[in-house]
Motif scaffolding. Structure first.
Motif, PDB file in Angstrom:
ATOM      1  N   GLY A 171       0.797  -1.223   0.000  1.00  0.00           N
ATOM      2  CA  GLY A 171       0.000   0.000   0.000  1.00  0.00           C
ATOM      3  C   GLY A 171       0.827   1.269   0.000  1.00  0.00           C
ATOM      4  O   GLY A 171       0.272   2.360   0.009  1.00  0.00           O
ATOM      5  N   CYS A 172       2.159   1.146   0.009  1.00  0.00           N
ATOM      6  CA  CYS A 172       3.026   2.330   0.057  1.00  0.00           C
ATOM      7  C   CYS A 172       3.804   2.481  -1.238  1.00  0.00           C
ATOM      8  O   CYS A 172       4.167   1.491  -1.875  1.00  0.00           O
ATOM      9  CB  CYS A 172       4.051   2.213   1.186  1.00  0.00           C
ATOM     10  SG  CYS A 172       3.367   2.430   2.813  1.00  0.00           S
ATOM     11  N   LYS A 173       4.097   3.740  -1.571  1.00  0.00           N
ATOM     12  CA  LYS A 173       5.096   3.989  -2.606  1.00  0.00           C
ATOM     13  C   LYS A 173       6.464   3.700  -1.986  1.00  0.00           C
ATOM     14  O   LYS A 173       6.686   3.979  -0.801  1.00  0.00           O
ATOM     15  CB  LYS A 173       5.028   5.455  -3.052  1.00  0.00           C
ATOM     16  CG  LYS A 173       3.728   5.788  -3.788  1.00  0.00           C
ATOM     17  CD  LYS A 173       3.809   7.127  -4.490  1.00  0.00           C
ATOM     18  CE  LYS A 173       3.844   8.307  -3.526  1.00  0.00           C
ATOM     19  NZ  LYS A 173       2.533   8.574  -2.900  1.00  0.00           N
ATOM     20  N   PRO A 174       7.403   3.138  -2.752  1.00  0.00           N
ATOM     21  CA  PRO A 174       8.711   2.819  -2.177  1.00  0.00           C
ATOM     22  C   PRO A 174       9.392   4.063  -1.605  1.00  0.00           C
ATOM     23  O   PRO A 174       9.259   5.149  -2.155  1.00  0.00           O
ATOM     24  CB  PRO A 174       9.503   2.295  -3.385  1.00  0.00           C
ATOM     25  CG  PRO A 174       8.476   1.878  -4.376  1.00  0.00           C
ATOM     26  CD  PRO A 174       7.306   2.777  -4.179  1.00  0.00           C
ATOM     27  N   TYR A 175      10.105   3.870  -0.481  1.00  0.00           N
ATOM     28  CA  TYR A 175      10.859   4.976   0.117  1.00  0.00           C
ATOM     29  C   TYR A 175      12.232   4.469   0.541  1.00  0.00           C
ATOM     30  O   TYR A 175      12.383   3.321   0.939  1.00  0.00           O
ATOM     31  CB  TYR A 175      10.104   5.598   1.300  1.00  0.00           C
ATOM     32  CG  TYR A 175       9.579   4.619   2.340  1.00  0.00           C
ATOM     33  CD1 TYR A 175      10.354   4.236   3.436  1.00  0.00           C
ATOM     34  CD2 TYR A 175       8.293   4.075   2.228  1.00  0.00           C
ATOM     35  CE1 TYR A 175       9.870   3.355   4.391  1.00  0.00           C
ATOM     36  CE2 TYR A 175       7.803   3.187   3.168  1.00  0.00           C
ATOM     37  CZ  TYR A 175       8.587   2.833   4.252  1.00  0.00           C
ATOM     38  OH  TYR A 175       8.112   1.954   5.189  1.00  0.00           O
ATOM     39  N   LEU A 176      13.229   5.324   0.404  1.00  0.00           N
ATOM     40  CA  LEU A 176      14.594   4.975   0.788  1.00  0.00           C
ATOM     41  C   LEU A 176      14.720   5.201   2.295  1.00  0.00           C
ATOM     42  O   LEU A 176      14.440   6.292   2.787  1.00  0.00           O
ATOM     43  CB  LEU A 176      15.586   5.848   0.017  1.00  0.00           C
ATOM     44  CG  LEU A 176      16.968   5.266  -0.257  1.00  0.00           C
ATOM     45  CD1 LEU A 176      16.893   3.925  -0.977  1.00  0.00           C
ATOM     46  CD2 LEU A 176      17.804   6.264  -1.061  1.00  0.00           C
ATOM     47  N   ALA A 177      15.123   4.147   3.026  1.00  0.00           N
ATOM     48  CA  ALA A 177      15.145   4.208   4.493  1.00  0.00           C
ATOM     49  C   ALA A 177      16.552   3.940   5.015  1.00  0.00           C
ATOM     50  O   ALA A 177      17.259   3.091   4.468  1.00  0.00           O
ATOM     51  CB  ALA A 177      14.170   3.184   5.073  1.00  0.00           C
ATOM     52  N   PRO A 178      16.941   4.619   6.082  1.00  0.00           N
ATOM     53  CA  PRO A 178      18.234   4.337   6.705  1.00  0.00           C
ATOM     54  C   PRO A 178      18.159   3.065   7.549  1.00  0.00           C
ATOM     55  O   PRO A 178      17.586   3.071   8.622  1.00  0.00           O
ATOM     56  CB  PRO A 178      18.497   5.578   7.559  1.00  0.00           C
ATOM     57  CG  PRO A 178      17.145   6.129   7.866  1.00  0.00           C
ATOM     58  CD  PRO A 178      16.228   5.714   6.761  1.00  0.00           C
ATOM     59  N   LEU A 179      18.725   2.000   7.022  1.00  0.00           N
ATOM     60  CA  LEU A 179      18.811   0.740   7.766  1.00  0.00           C
ATOM     61  C   LEU A 179      20.272   0.560   8.180  1.00  0.00           C
ATOM     62  O   LEU A 179      21.129   1.384   7.866  1.00  0.00           O
ATOM     63  CB  LEU A 179      18.316  -0.416   6.892  1.00  0.00           C
ATOM     64  CG  LEU A 179      16.937  -0.205   6.239  1.00  0.00           C
ATOM     65  CD1 LEU A 179      16.488  -1.470   5.497  1.00  0.00           C
ATOM     66  CD2 LEU A 179      15.887   0.217   7.243  1.00  0.00           C
ATOM     67  N   PHE A 180      20.572  -0.531   8.891  1.00  0.00           N
ATOM     68  CA  PHE A 180      21.935  -0.705   9.411  1.00  0.00           C
ATOM     69  C   PHE A 180      22.440  -2.103   9.118  1.00  0.00           C
ATOM     70  O   PHE A 180      21.662  -3.053   9.035  1.00  0.00           O
ATOM     71  CB  PHE A 180      21.954  -0.411  10.920  1.00  0.00           C
ATOM     72  CG  PHE A 180      21.822   1.051  11.223  1.00  0.00           C
ATOM     73  CD1 PHE A 180      22.940   1.830  11.467  1.00  0.00           C
ATOM     74  CD2 PHE A 180      20.577   1.665  11.209  1.00  0.00           C
ATOM     75  CE1 PHE A 180      22.823   3.187  11.717  1.00  0.00           C
ATOM     76  CE2 PHE A 180      20.445   3.025  11.449  1.00  0.00           C
ATOM     77  CZ  PHE A 180      21.577   3.791  11.700  1.00  0.00           C
ATOM     78  N   LYS A 181      23.765  -2.216   8.958  1.00  0.00           N
ATOM     79  CA  LYS A 181      24.387  -3.518   8.782  1.00  0.00           C
ATOM     80  C   LYS A 181      25.567  -3.626   9.738  1.00  0.00           C
ATOM     81  O   LYS A 181      26.144  -2.604  10.145  1.00  0.00           O
ATOM     82  CB  LYS A 181      24.856  -3.703   7.333  1.00  0.00           C
ATOM     83  CG  LYS A 181      25.914  -2.730   6.864  1.00  0.00           C
ATOM     84  CD  LYS A 181      26.267  -3.021   5.417  1.00  0.00           C
ATOM     85  CE  LYS A 181      27.129  -1.943   4.801  1.00  0.00           C
ATOM     86  NZ  LYS A 181      28.495  -1.885   5.047  1.00  0.00           N
ATOM     87  N   PRO A 182      25.893  -4.852  10.122  1.00  0.00           N
ATOM     88  CA  PRO A 182      27.058  -5.023  11.000  1.00  0.00           C
ATOM     89  C   PRO A 182      28.303  -4.491  10.318  1.00  0.00           C
ATOM     90  O   PRO A 182      28.430  -4.559   9.091  1.00  0.00           O
ATOM     91  CB  PRO A 182      27.145  -6.545  11.190  1.00  0.00           C
ATOM     92  CG  PRO A 182      25.775  -7.058  10.868  1.00  0.00           C
ATOM     93  CD  PRO A 182      25.230  -6.142   9.817  1.00  0.00           C
ATOM     94  N   CYS A 183      29.237  -3.939  11.097  1.00  0.00           N
ATOM     95  CA  CYS A 183      30.480  -3.435  10.490  1.00  0.00           C
ATOM     96  C   CYS A 183      31.682  -3.844  11.331  1.00  0.00           C
ATOM     97  O   CYS A 183      31.525  -4.448  12.363  1.00  0.00           O
ATOM     98  CB  CYS A 183      30.430  -1.932  10.327  1.00  0.00           C
ATOM     99  SG  CYS A 183      30.349  -1.023  11.861  1.00  0.00           S
TER     100      CYS A 183
END
Lengths: 138, 403
Positions: A126-138
């Protein structure tokens, strides 16, 4: 119906999503005392001065997390399974960003592990795609 | 150790020790989807409550409910249902959750000033019936709040099971709390439900092994760590101790009330210490008012929307040190047969939100009144003092009762 679409034009929270669309992590900082203020508000919660949107390093640690195999809400099926996370930011660990951890072995996740931001497109039903700040192990 | 001012505070309440007595209780049947309405169930619970107190609807001149929910039972509803015509004092600061604990503080003022003589506080929900339509229910408020809708929901941190699954991961990390320990708490409440005639989960046994074999809903929590979704309602009647002495039931006295709130309310993602609850700020005020401490509490009703929130509140109320809740609940310590004298802490003796019914704490208070009267199904050995811990994520309330 659950309303999930980030509003890029909202005066209080839109700047967060506009920065994210530019692959930057930004949250409000105080013009006077330089502290981060989260969630967004009209003025600094510490000294009352004005706020500006400050670009951050995108580094932090995993404050808390949950591995969600099946979505609790149907709209989240689009990105399930997922790891929901509270991320303590490097610039002020008392500030926690609600986010997700991606690109990880879920069995290796542990609180306090270092993370770095990665921008990914999310598109709950139901949403238009949005760029989100996610996280990955570093 | 975090400084208290950093993440929350207790609310100063007037000293009402000994000024309010609970003289009546009433409940509906508790169930899953039932096609009953909230107002209809509230009316039923109130009618039973008034009768339990030996009164009639004409005697009731005060009513409390949760004004934040649109479907609770107001003075207009009371007059329409019971056909009374007299004026009533009313307050929307009652109901369940935190307010099932704090309602007596406001009621005391109304009783003292003569605005009311007999005050009913009720709470009822039909969220099991409404679940299919996704209307209302426990997540509705969180989804409608602007900041949560814009900065939490787009990441999938919703609804409440995810809030407390993440908090549980932190509690486990900092203190070594285990899933088996959460299971000890869950199965203790389930055993209580199994011998509680009106519990929704009465016929559903759950061993610790069963619990551990269940899959995660949202790690580290299982479905069994999350409250039921129920239809049901309950009510309790407050009056002065003097009037209560002339009524048929053994009066239960309000000895202490406390309230606490986090600094970043309502945003618990930013709560300073996510291994604790605002009960940390609420309980001290109630203990101080009552002149009691955790060692004096014979039976506990704790808001167990999730196993972890119950465990954290047990710590926050001082029944054990912060972080030791996991070990504390092991070995059946919460069972109703394990009185304080035997080293136990009988807790949620009706089965709680996890196994009795999810009516947001009002049934916890009713159960504690039954315990102090000696009328409970799972009767603790001669309790003199009871405590209810109410909770709604960013706020907590504490109610200490005595006979």
């Amino acid at each position: 119906m659950l309303e999930l679409q980030p509003d890029l034009e909202h005066p209080l929270t839109g700047p967060f999503w506009r920065a994210s669309a530019q692959q930057q992590l930004a949250i409000p900082g105080c013009e006077q005392c330089d502290r981060l203020v989260w969630y967004p508000r009209e003025a600094c919660s510490h000294c009352g001065a004005g706020l500006y949107w400050r670009t951050l390093s995108g580094r932090g640690t995993l404050a808390a997390f949950s591995v969600v195999k099946r979505p609790l809400f149907p709209a989240f099926a689009a990105f399930s399974p997922y790891v929901c996370a509270l991320v303590a930011l490097e610039e002020d660990p008392a500030v926690r960003l609600v986010s997700q951890v991606v690109d990880c072995d879920t069995s290796q996740l542990a609180c306090d592990m270092p993370l770095s931001v990665v921008f990914r497109e999310l598109a709950p039903d139901g949403c238009k795609p949005y760029l989100a700040p996610l996280f990955k192990p570093c | 150790m975090k400084a208290e001012a950093d993440w929350g505070s207790g609310t100063a309440l007037p000293d009402i020790r000994g000024q309010v007595a609970i003289a009546g209780i009433g409940e509906t049947a508790y169930s899953g989807p039932s096609d009953r309405t909230s107002k209809g169930m509230a009316a039923e619970a109130i009618a039973r409550c008034v009768a339990d107190a030996g009164l009639t609807p004409d005697d009731i001149d005060g009513i409390m409910y949760s004004g934040a929910l649109g479907d609770q039972f107001s003075a207009d509803d009371f007059r329409a249902h019971f056909g009374t015509r007299h004026a009533m004092w009313e307050s929307g600061d009652g109901g369940g959750m935190v307010w099932a604990a704090t309602a007596p503080a406001q009621a005391a003022e109304a009783l003292r000033s003569g605005k009311a003589r007999y005050i009913v506080n009720s709470f009822a929900v039909d969220w099991a019936s409404k679940r299919g339509a996704m209307a209302g229910g426990p997540g509705a408020w969180h989804a409608s709040e602007l900041i949560k809708a814009q900065l939490e929901l787009p990441f999938g941190w919703f609804p409440q099971p995810l809030y407390f699954a993440t908090f549980a991961s932190r509690h486990m990390h900092e203190y070594g709390t285990t899933e088996a320990q959460l299971g000890e708490l869950v199965t203790a409440f389930r055993r209580h439900a199994n011998s509680q005639p009106d519990a929704v989960m009465k016929d559903r046994a759950l061993s610790l092994e069963d619990y551990l074999n269940r899959p995660h809903l949202a790690s580290p929590l299982r479905v069994e760590d999350c409250c039921l979704i129920s239809d049901g309602g309950a009510a309790y009647l407050m009056t002065t101790p003097e009037r209560a002495r002339d009524l048929p039931q053994r009066p239960v006295s309000v000895e202490g009330v406390g309230h606490g709130i986090i600094a970043n309310a309502p945003y618990i993602s930013q709560q300073g210490d996510i291994t604790s609850t605002p009960q940390h700020f609420a309980a001290p005020g109630a203990y101080a008012m009552a002149g009691l401490g955790p060692a004096d509490i014979d039976v506990l009703g704790i808001y167990d929307c999730f196993s972890i929130t119950a465990l954290m509140q047990i710590e926050d109320m001082g029944f054990c040190a912060k972080g030791e809740g996991g070990a504390f609940v092991e070995g059946g310590r919460l069972d109703y047969q394990r009185s304080r004298r035997l080293g136990g802490l009988p807790t949620n003796t009706h089965g709680g939100l996890l196994s009795h019914a999810y009516v947001l704490g009002i049934a916890h208070v009713v159960e504690l009144v039954k315990q102090l009267r000696g009328q409970a199904a799972n009767q603790v050995d001669s309790p003199q003092r009871a405590a209810y811990a109410g909770f709604t994520a960013d706020e907590a309330g504490t109610l200490i009762l005595g006979v």
